[in-house]
Motif scaffolding. Structure first.
Motif, mmCIF file in Angstrom:
data_model
loop_
_atom_site.group_PDB
_atom_site.id
_atom_site.type_symbol
_atom_site.label_atom_id
_atom_site.label_comp_id
_atom_site.label_asym_id
_atom_site.label_seq_id
_atom_site.Cartn_x
_atom_site.Cartn_y
_atom_site.Cartn_z
ATOM 1 N N LEU A 320 62.194 1.644 1.240
ATOM 2 C CA LEU A 320 62.354 1.188 2.611
ATOM 3 C C LEU A 320 61.430 0.005 2.893
ATOM 4 C CD1 LEU A 320 62.390 4.668 4.386
ATOM 5 C CD2 LEU A 320 64.298 3.048 4.384
ATOM 6 N N THR A 321 61.823 -0.815 3.847
ATOM 7 C CA THR A 321 60.990 -1.944 4.259
ATOM 8 C C THR A 321 60.147 -1.589 5.480
ATOM 9 O OG1 THR A 321 62.779 -2.810 5.630
ATOM 10 C CG2 THR A 321 62.634 -3.622 3.349
ATOM 11 N N ILE A 322 60.233 -0.353 5.959
ATOM 12 C CA ILE A 322 59.458 0.110 7.112
ATOM 13 C C ILE A 322 58.624 1.314 6.708
ATOM 14 C CG2 ILE A 322 61.059 -0.760 8.867
ATOM 15 C CD1 ILE A 322 62.228 2.076 9.047
ATOM 16 N N PHE A 327 59.884 4.176 11.344
ATOM 17 C CA PHE A 327 61.077 5.022 11.214
ATOM 18 C C PHE A 327 61.209 5.934 12.436
ATOM 19 C CE2 PHE A 327 63.250 8.915 10.050
ATOM 20 C CZ PHE A 327 64.352 8.468 9.334
ATOM 21 N N ILE A 328 60.115 6.573 12.818
ATOM 22 C CA ILE A 328 60.134 7.479 13.970
ATOM 23 C C ILE A 328 60.429 6.705 15.253
ATOM 24 C CG2 ILE A 328 58.681 8.982 15.398
ATOM 25 C CD1 ILE A 328 57.333 9.932 12.826
ATOM 26 N N GLU A 329 59.892 5.508 15.366
ATOM 27 C CA GLU A 329 60.143 4.686 16.549
ATOM 28 C C GLU A 329 61.622 4.313 16.632
ATOM 29 O OE1 GLU A 329 59.123 3.254 20.106
ATOM 30 O OE2 GLU A 329 57.775 4.326 18.730
ATOM 31 N N GLU A 330 62.221 3.990 15.504
ATOM 32 C CA GLU A 330 63.643 3.646 15.512
ATOM 33 C C GLU A 330 64.508 4.869 15.796
ATOM 34 O OE1 GLU A 330 65.254 1.071 12.593
ATOM 35 O OE2 GLU A 330 63.497 -0.259 12.540
ATOM 36 N N SER A 391 73.638 10.489 11.735
ATOM 37 C CA SER A 391 74.108 9.110 11.859
ATOM 38 C C SER A 391 72.944 8.145 12.039
ATOM 39 C CB SER A 391 75.081 8.999 13.041
ATOM 40 O OG SER A 391 75.492 7.665 13.228
ATOM 41 N N ALA A 392 71.972 8.540 12.855
ATOM 42 C CA ALA A 392 70.813 7.683 13.088
ATOM 43 C C ALA A 392 70.009 7.494 11.806
ATOM 44 C CB ALA A 392 69.932 8.279 14.174
ATOM 45 N N VAL A 393 69.782 8.581 11.062
ATOM 46 C CA VAL A 393 69.032 8.486 9.796
ATOM 47 C C VAL A 393 69.754 7.551 8.827
ATOM 48 C CG1 VAL A 393 68.284 9.762 7.755
ATOM 49 C CG2 VAL A 393 67.939 10.757 10.041
ATOM 50 N N ARG A 394 71.060 7.729 8.709
ATOM 51 C CA ARG A 394 71.836 6.883 7.797
ATOM 52 C C ARG A 394 71.750 5.411 8.207
ATOM 53 N NH1 ARG A 394 77.281 10.617 7.494
ATOM 54 N NH2 ARG A 394 76.641 11.978 5.745
ATOM 55 N N THR A 395 71.888 5.169 9.499
ATOM 56 C CA THR A 395 71.869 3.786 9.994
ATOM 57 C C THR A 395 70.511 3.141 9.755
ATOM 58 O OG1 THR A 395 73.533 4.269 11.685
ATOM 59 C CG2 THR A 395 72.131 2.332 12.047
ATOM 60 N N CYS A 397 68.164 3.941 7.623
ATOM 61 C CA CYS A 397 67.902 3.766 6.200
ATOM 62 C C CYS A 397 68.709 2.573 5.648
ATOM 63 C CB CYS A 397 68.243 5.036 5.434
ATOM 64 S SG CYS A 397 67.041 6.378 5.688
ATOM 65 N N ALA A 398 69.961 2.454 6.080
ATOM 66 C CA ALA A 398 70.801 1.348 5.597
ATOM 67 C C ALA A 398 70.273 0.004 6.077
ATOM 68 C CB ALA A 398 72.233 1.547 6.063
ATOM 69 N N GLU A 399 69.800 -0.053 7.322
ATOM 70 C CA GLU A 399 69.334 -1.322 7.886
ATOM 71 C C GLU A 399 67.965 -1.735 7.357
ATOM 72 O OE1 GLU A 399 69.478 -0.633 12.059
ATOM 73 O OE2 GLU A 399 71.641 -1.088 12.229
ATOM 74 N N ASN A 400 67.232 -0.795 6.787
ATOM 75 C CA ASN A 400 65.873 -1.087 6.321
ATOM 76 C C ASN A 400 65.695 -0.778 4.832
ATOM 77 O OD1 ASN A 400 64.288 -1.646 9.004
ATOM 78 N ND2 ASN A 400 65.533 0.178 9.421
ATOM 79 N N ARG A 401 66.803 -0.876 4.131
ATOM 80 C CA ARG A 401 66.776 -0.581 2.686
ATOM 81 C C ARG A 401 66.029 -1.693 1.939
ATOM 82 N NH1 ARG A 401 72.217 0.995 1.784
ATOM 83 N NH2 ARG A 401 71.522 3.084 2.406
ATOM 84 N N ALA A 402 65.127 -1.308 1.055
ATOM 85 C CA ALA A 402 64.343 -2.292 0.301
ATOM 86 C C ALA A 402 65.196 -2.947 -0.782
ATOM 87 C CB ALA A 402 63.139 -1.614 -0.329
#
Length: 402
Positions: A320-322, A327-330, A391-395, A397-402
């Motif tokens: 992850l890039t975060i 992650f918790i904030e998102e 859905s939120a976890v998937r989103t 993770c996908a948006e912040n994938r390293a």
């Protein structure tokens, strides 16, 4: 419609208590009955609870912390003594040791379960015995999955110390012993201490219970729970009771009220329902998140049946890039409240400064702590709410994938 509005409409709390008509009726009946403090309803709760976990005796208290405190008092813990305590636990497990001027000897956790590591416990016990009296071990069942109690009892027998279980997360929970028999939490230990805090497996709002098969231990805990009185208030003030009492020891004010006891009886009657609901939600999470490479879901050991009080995941931060905080904030921006369980005790200022605990002494807890995120899990959680979280976890993770 902006993102904040969407999140509010699709929000999922970390926990929502399951309180229905049975609980309301039970509490109202006590309120109308005129006896509000410790009495017949609390006694009924104790008897029903003891039967539910296979214990001979149960003492209802105002918190699990009080239960742990009284259990240690009952075994005679004294200043300068030492107690083995898991490093990966809530503050209460260690703070009760400090109430006596005794020393908590922190033990690292297993990587798989986050429960106290038996091998590390043996090493810590040998070191502790070389420096002073070792008086007890307090394994805590992280998230509702039981620690290796065969190993804990073997250690207790070898070092001649009682095993007192911090069972705040476990109702019900089981572990298969070496003979292949399923054993409930508390089986074979000197005492087990349960929590009925608002977000626990059953709740009395605030409350706890100590269970034991040792009559002397139960009697001592009961007496010390109410100022060290030789008689309870209920026995003194009922029609056949006596006004006379004596102070046998300088006790505490830890008793549970009948209002809370009535709530506890009603909740206990639904404990199987709650357990099955949590298991179902955990199964949905594990099924739907198992293929998300950036997150690791908790496993249930084949020799355990977890209460699933927590669903504590682990982020693969290298993917992850975060970090965990972002992650918790998102997740919050998606309307979902998460938590973290917990910062290991050796990292807290008090324990670090008092005992000089260093991060390298606890490599497993130290490495896992920055990765931990607990997702919402509670009996009334709907399939739609599970899907919102997934859905939120998937989103994220996908948006912040390293």
């Amino acid at each position: 419609m902006n993102n904040a509005t969407v999140a509010a409409q699709r929000s999922v709390p970390f926990f929502r208590p399951s309180v229905g008509e049975a609980e309301k009726t039970a509490v109202l009946k006590v309120l109308e009955g005129g006896w509000l403090t410790t009495g017949k309803k609390t006694k009924e709760f104790e008897e029903r609870f003891a039967a539910s976990v296979g214990a001979k005796y149960a003492v209802a208290l105002n918190s699990c912390t009080a239960a742990l405190h009284l259990a240690l008092e009952a075994i005679g813990l004294a200043p300068g003594d030492q107690v083995l305590v898991p490093n990966m636990t809530f503050a209460a497990t260690a703070e009760v040791v400090r109430y006596f001027g005794a020393k908590p000897v922190l033990v690292d956790c297993e990587a798989e379960t986050l429960c106290l590591d038996p091998q590390q416990a043996y090493s810590a016990a040998r070191r502790a015995q070389a420096s002073g009296p070792l008086k007890a071990i307090l394994p805590m069942h992280y998230g509702g999955q039981m620690a290796d109690m065969d190993a804990m009892h073997a250690l207790g027998a070898e070092f001649g110390i009682p095993v007192i279980e911090d069972a705040a997360h476990t109702l019900p929970a089981y572990r298969r012993d070496a003979a292949g028999e399923w054993r409930p939490v508390g089986h074979g230990s000197s005492a087990a201490c349960f929590s009925f805090y608002a977000n626990k497996c059953i709740t009395t709002g605030e409350g706890g219970m100590a269970t034991t098969n040792d009559e002397a231990l139960a009697d001592r805990m009961r007496m010390m729970s109410l100022h060290g009185l030789s008689r309870s208030a209920w026995n003194r003030f009922e029609s056949k009771g006596s006004w006379y009492y004596e102070i046998v020891a300088p006790g505490f004010k830890y008793n549970l009220t009948d209002v809370a006891g009535a709530l506890g009886v009603a909740q206990l009657g639904r404990s199987e329902e709650f357990w099955q609901a949590r298991r179902r939600i955990a199964s949905l999470y594990r099924e739907q998140l198992s293929e998300v490479a950036e997150i690791e879901v908790p496993a249930e050991r084949e020799d355990c049946q977890s209460s699933w009080h927590l669903f504590s995941t682990r982020l693969h931060l290298d993917r992850l890039t975060i970090d965990r905080a972002r992650f918790i904030e998102e997740m919050k921006e998606h309307g979902i409240t998460c938590s973290v369980h917990w910062m290991p005790l050796h990292l807290h200022p008090y324990y670090r400064e008092t005992y000089g605990f260093a991060p390298e002494e606890y490599p497993v807890a130290n490495a896992l702590w920055p990765r931990l995120v607990s997702l919402p899990i509670f009996p009334s959680m709907t399939d739609e709410e599970v899907e919102i979280v997934v859905s939120a976890v998937r989103t994220i993770c996908a948006e912040n994938r390293a």
